[in-house]
Write a protein that holds these residues in place. Structure first.
Motif, short mmCIF file in Angstrom:
data_model
loop_
_atom_site.label_atom_id
_atom_site.label_comp_id
_atom_site.label_asym_id
_atom_site.label_seq_id
_atom_site.Cartn_x
_atom_site.Cartn_y
_atom_site.Cartn_z
N LEU A 1 -15.07 29.15 81.20
CA LEU A 1 -15.12 27.72 80.91
C LEU A 1 -13.94 27.02 81.56
N GLY A 2 -14.23 25.93 82.24
CA GLY A 2 -13.13 25.22 82.89
C GLY A 2 -13.51 23.79 83.21
N PHE A 3 -12.59 23.12 83.88
CA PHE A 3 -12.76 21.70 84.15
C PHE A 3 -12.43 21.37 85.59
N PHE B 1 -5.26 18.34 75.48
CA PHE B 1 -6.69 18.46 75.20
C PHE B 1 -7.14 19.91 75.37
N ILE B 2 -6.70 20.53 76.45
CA ILE B 2 -7.09 21.93 76.69
C ILE B 2 -6.49 22.84 75.62
N ALA B 3 -5.27 22.54 75.21
CA ALA B 3 -4.65 23.34 74.14
C ALA B 3 -5.45 23.21 72.84
N GLU B 4 -6.00 22.03 72.60
CA GLU B 4 -6.82 21.82 71.40
C GLU B 4 -8.10 22.66 71.47
N LEU B 5 -8.69 22.70 72.66
CA LEU B 5 -9.89 23.54 72.83
C LEU B 5 -9.54 25.02 72.67
N ASN B 6 -8.38 25.41 73.16
CA ASN B 6 -7.95 26.80 73.01
C ASN B 6 -7.79 27.17 71.54
N ALA B 7 -7.28 26.22 70.77
CA ALA B 7 -7.06 26.50 69.34
C ALA B 7 -8.38 26.76 68.61
N ALA B 8 -9.48 26.21 69.15
CA ALA B 8 -10.79 26.41 68.50
C ALA B 8 -11.29 27.83 68.70
N ALA B 9 -10.77 28.53 69.68
CA ALA B 9 -11.18 29.92 69.95
C ALA B 9 -10.01 30.62 70.63
N LEU C 1 -3.90 29.35 81.62
CA LEU C 1 -4.79 28.49 82.40
C LEU C 1 -4.52 28.65 83.90
N ARG C 2 -5.60 28.90 84.67
CA ARG C 2 -5.45 28.98 86.12
C ARG C 2 -5.67 27.58 86.69
N VAL C 3 -4.64 27.02 87.27
CA VAL C 3 -4.73 25.65 87.81
C VAL C 3 -4.87 25.70 89.32
N ASP C 4 -5.88 25.01 89.82
CA ASP C 4 -6.08 24.89 91.27
C ASP C 4 -5.79 23.43 91.63
N TYR C 5 -4.80 23.22 92.48
CA TYR C 5 -4.39 21.86 92.82
C TYR C 5 -5.14 21.29 94.02
N GLY C 6 -6.00 22.11 94.63
CA GLY C 6 -6.77 21.58 95.75
C GLY C 6 -5.94 21.39 97.00
N TYR C 7 -6.62 20.99 98.06
CA TYR C 7 -5.97 20.88 99.36
C TYR C 7 -4.80 19.90 99.34
N ALA C 8 -5.00 18.76 98.72
CA ALA C 8 -4.01 17.68 98.85
C ALA C 8 -2.88 17.79 97.83
N LEU D 1 -15.91 21.71 72.06
CA LEU D 1 -15.34 22.44 70.92
C LEU D 1 -16.39 23.41 70.35
N ARG D 2 -17.62 22.93 70.24
CA ARG D 2 -18.69 23.79 69.73
C ARG D 2 -18.94 24.94 70.70
N PHE D 3 -18.97 24.63 71.97
CA PHE D 3 -19.21 25.68 72.97
C PHE D 3 -18.11 26.73 72.90
N GLN D 4 -16.89 26.28 72.71
CA GLN D 4 -15.77 27.21 72.57
C GLN D 4 -16.00 28.16 71.39
N ARG D 5 -16.34 27.58 70.23
CA ARG D 5 -16.54 28.43 69.04
C ARG D 5 -17.72 29.38 69.24
N LEU D 6 -18.81 28.85 69.84
CA LEU D 6 -20.00 29.68 70.01
C LEU D 6 -19.76 30.81 71.01
N ARG D 7 -19.04 30.52 72.06
CA ARG D 7 -18.84 31.61 73.04
C ARG D 7 -17.93 32.68 72.44
N ALA D 8 -17.04 32.26 71.53
CA ALA D 8 -16.22 33.26 70.83
C ALA D 8 -17.09 34.06 69.84
N ASP D 9 -17.92 33.33 69.05
CA ASP D 9 -18.78 34.02 68.08
C ASP D 9 -19.71 35.01 68.76
#
Ligand code: SF4
Length: 462
Positions: A259-261, A279-287, A335-342, A244-252
């Motif tokens: 940023l991704g997972f 959870f990702i929507a919550e991070l988006n709301a921070a920035a 959000l760009r989602v990559d589902y991987g090979y399987a 959450l902090r990283f989100q705000r700081l990268r916006a500031d």
């Protein structure tokens, strides 16, 4: 073309139009289907399946090569991700030819493993509990990493990334290394668990803002799930605060760090995917102007015989993926989602072929031209999951050591010219990650095709 499984209908592009008067039409359709589902099949195997002579088969292969619609039908098949994500980009860059010709070149992708330790003990991780690099090794190690950053040709900005091995953020010199690489035009992505991505770390290592991207491996969505997976208490709350902090700081700061997972769908946790979107929507709301950029979903198939899911698990996962995709479209549409090979095939309800290379299928000389991993000691590992301190057997997969008086280029040259190879033993297959496995399977396929006299058409598509 539709497949129906578990009540969900999956749609793939219609097969390419083929002239019904053309006797080869049925063969072309079977070829496209075969390689869309099983990309690593040797050409001779398919020729025998079709029951055609070599001249006829060569004409069929030439037709596929000529027709973009047939190529597209292969790459949009159930195993299309193997083609589009890995095989065709490596073919385009000549990487596979470099491996086959045993050329002395800089590895196509160089992973820096600078972490001396890790605060987690994930139950699926191969690392040896308690094994770590000494703090006293870090000064020399970071000088070595700096020398590698300085020697790699800057023509490919994505030639290097930072990962592990152990957790990179436990190295206090990481920020400086990132800045150094950025100064040479490299776009580094950091793979981290983000437990140490604290305010203090960011203020002490401002160079981290020179990253191109930060990919956080997420091990749960509650403290309890984290503790179950990593053995660490109250870890999710801390990781979430950090992000959450990283989100705000990268916006500031208006910093363009992507940023991704990456998120491993562990057994029994498929239903948690909806909470992941929340959870990702919550991070988006921070920035709001800086929504999370990407999510790589991966299926955990460790510990299952042949890596296969049971029918019940498949059904549950497929339903969960469908609901997940709907929730992404609703709450995190950018959000760009990559589902991987399987998971890509599974999501569509079609069983794709998951590559599992066993020790007999491992290549003694591996694929140093395609990629290496370098640890704190300067040891250059041939496989991505081998670069852990004290891992039994992993030392056999060290090509050489970078250090004072020996560059990465020299290590590669000496290794290639030595002709050294490793005879794999049971258990060695766990040193390979998914990328290593795909490379190994593809290279073996190419060698089989060439040995069978199909050099011009080796590998079917390229
Ligand atoms: S998987 Fe990563 S975070 Fe987990 S114990 Fe291994 S190195 Fe640490």
């Amino acid at each position: 073309m539709t497949d129906v499984a578990h009540g969900r209908t999956a749609t793939y592009p219609d097969p390419p139009t083929v002239d019904p008067a053309d006797p080869s039409a049925a063969h072309l359709a079977r070829l496209v289907q075969r390689y869309g589902r099983s990309p690593f099949t040797p050409l001779e195997t398919v020729r025998h399946e079709l029951g055609v002579d070599r001249d006829t088969f060569a004409r069929l292969l030439a037709t596929v090569r000529r027709r973009p619609d047939l190529r597209a039908a292969v790459t949009s098949g159930p195993s299309g991700q193997y083609w589009t994500k890995t095989i065709l980009p490596l073919e385009r860059d000549g990487v596979l030819d470099n491996v086959l010709a045993r050329k002395v070149v800089y590895p196509h992708i160089i992973a820096l493993y600078p972490g001396p330790t890790c605060m987690f003990r994930c139950h699926f991780c191969v690392r040896v509990t308690g094994a770590r690099y000494q703090q006293s090794a870090l000064a020399d190690g970071n000088a070595m990493f700096a020398s590698v950053i300085d020697e790699v040709p800057p023509d490919n900005p994505f030639a290097m990334y930072v990962s592990g091995g152990l957790e990179p953020l436990t190295n206090p010199g990481l920020g400086e290394l990132v800045s150094r690489a950025a100064g040479r035009g490299f776009k580094l992505v950091l793979y981290s668990n983000s437990f140490a991505l604290t305010e203090q770390t960011l203020s002490r290592q401002p160079g981290l803002w020179d990253l191109h991207g930060l990919r956080t491996s997420l091990y749960g969505l509650t403290d309890e799930e984290y503790e179950e997976t990593t053995g660490k208490r109250a870890a999710f709350g801390r990781v979430k605060d950090n992000l959450l902090r990283f989100q705000r700081l990268r916006a500031d700061r208006d910093r363009p760090v992507r940023l991704g997972f990456s998120y491993l769908v562990l057994p029994g946790r498929a239903r948690r995917l909806l909470h992941l979107v929340d959870f990702i929507a919550e991070l988006n709301a921070a920035a709001p102007d800086y929504p999370i950029d990407f999510l790589d979903l991966r299926e955990d198939y460790s510990g299952r015989p042949d890596g296969k899911l049971s029918a019940a698990e498949r059904a549950e996962l497929q339903d969960a993926l469908g609901a997940f995709a709907d929730r992404v479209a609703e709450r995190t549409p950018t959000l760009r989602v990559d589902y991987g090979y399987a998971l890509q095939g599974l999501k569509a309800g079609i069983e794709s072929e998951l590559i599992r290379v066993d020790p007999a299928g491992m290549r003694p000389t591996a694929h140093i031209q395609a990629g290496v991993q370098i640890d704190v000691l300067g040891d250059v590992y041939l496989y991505r999951e081998a670069g852990f301190p004290g891992l039994p057997g992993a030392q056999r997969y060290i090509a050489g050591r970078v250090g004072p008086g020996r560059s990465l280029a020299q290590v590669v040259e000496e290794y290639v010219h030595s002709g050294a190879g490793v005879a794999a033993v049971p258990g060695d297959e766990y040193f390979m990650d998914g990328f290593d496995q795909v490379l190994t399977a593809r290279l073996s396929q190419l060698e089989a095709d060439i040995a069978a006299g199909w050099r011009d058409f080796r590998g079917f598509l390229r």
